[in-house]
Scaffold this motif. Structure first.
Motif, PDB file in Angstrom:
ATOM      1  N   CYS A   1      35.180  31.633  42.882  1.00  0.00           N
ATOM      2  CA  CYS A   1      34.540  32.447  41.849  1.00  0.00           C
ATOM      3  C   CYS A   1      35.004  31.934  40.475  1.00  0.00           C
ATOM      4  O   CYS A   1      36.212  31.790  40.251  1.00  0.00           O
TER       5      CYS A   1
ATOM      6  N   ALA B   1      35.218  33.219  37.551  1.00  0.00           N
ATOM      7  CA  ALA B   1      36.085  34.135  36.786  1.00  0.00           C
ATOM      8  C   ALA B   1      37.502  34.127  37.373  1.00  0.00           C
ATOM      9  O   ALA B   1      38.487  34.179  36.629  1.00  0.00           O
ATOM     10  N   CYS B   2      37.603  34.046  38.712  1.00  0.00           N
ATOM     11  CA  CYS B   2      38.928  33.938  39.354  1.00  0.00           C
ATOM     12  C   CYS B   2      39.610  32.635  38.933  1.00  0.00           C
ATOM     13  O   CYS B   2      40.820  32.615  38.697  1.00  0.00           O
TER      14      CYS B   2
HETATM   15 ZN    ZN Z   1      36.465  36.526  40.932  1.00  0.00          ZN
END
Ligand code: ZN
Ligand code: ZN
Length: 248
Positions: free
Chosen positions: A109, A111-112
């Motif tokens: 992901c 954002a991760c």
């Molecule tokens: Zn994430």
């Protein structure tokens, strides 16, 4: 040498709020990244390609996106456009997939990925900050410690014995305090004891959860905006998804 204070502002906010400073960093970095994504990165081909290879956001970040737009802005145009692109890519991949093929694992992901990079950097800043600033060190020493995942990261990052010593002192004290307060909380709620656990004892189970799973979003969040405050509509809400642009 003192760390540039712009780099340590989230760490200092965490220390003064009495939460794990790296949980505060993660929360703020994720929030800023999601706003940035929503506002402009979603128009950026590279970020969208990473999001398509991740097959969408992870659960936490999808929830953050939902809260940002659907709850905050009372719209679902942005989120619909983003997922339209992801689903077009997904549909293509499934159309090509043959029964003898293996399906490649989803990418991380985005954002991760950004959060984890920032956490690695901030673990170093935290060590430098508590090593160089007397007041930050004092705040940290009085704190409830780092959540265990961030303790593990910071421990790995700390190379000097003196750095590890400080981390270990604080963490041992925090964990032992939870053990003591949990014991009292359980004992005082038993039949043979007629009395109330004090405040620290009564909330010890919450500290136990924060210390193992990370501080809750409620504890990390800034004060909510005043009722009636309107957000500016992000730029992205006016941008058409890639798929719609291509089909036009
Ligand atoms: Zn994430
Ligand atoms: Zn943490």
């Amino acid at each position: 040498m003192a760390v540039n204070s712009a780099l340590t502002r989230f760490i200092k906010q965490g220390l003064s709020r009495g939460v794990c400073p790296l949980c505060r960093v993660a929360y703020k970095v994720e929030g800023e990244w999601m706003w940035g994504f929503f506002d402009e990165y979603s128009g950026d081909g590279d970020t969208m390609a990473r999001l398509e290879s991740a097959r969408g956001f992870c659960h936490d970040h999808a929830e953050r996106l939902r809260r940002l737009e659907v709850e905050g802005l009372r719209s679902n145009l942005g989120v619909s456009g983003i997922y339209l692109d992801i689903f077009h890519a997904l549909s293509h991949r499934l159309a090509e997939l043959a029964v003898e093929d293996e399906l490649e694992p989803a990418g991380k992901c985005p954002a991760c990925a950004v959060r984890d990079d920032e956490l690695a950097r901030n673990a170093r800043y935290l060590i430098e900050e508590i090593g160089s600033s007397e007041s930050s060190r004092a705040r940290f020493a009085e704190s409830d410690g780092l959540c265990l995942p961030h303790f593990e990261l910071t421990w790995r990052t700390a190379k000097e014995p003196s750095q590890r010593e400080l981390l270990l002192d604080v963490q041992r004290r925090a964990v032992n305090a939870v053990v003591r307060d949990l014991l009292e909380n359980v004992r005082k709620q038993g039949h043979e004891y007629r009395g109330d656990p004090d405040e620290r004892e009564a909330s010890s189970w919450q500290r136990a959860i924060h210390l193992t799973a990370g501080w809750s979003k409620e504890a990390l969040r800034d004060d909510p905006p005043e009722p009636g405050r309107r957000y500016e509509l992000p730029h992205f809400a006016r941008v058409r998804p890639k798929a719609a642009r291509e089909e036009a």
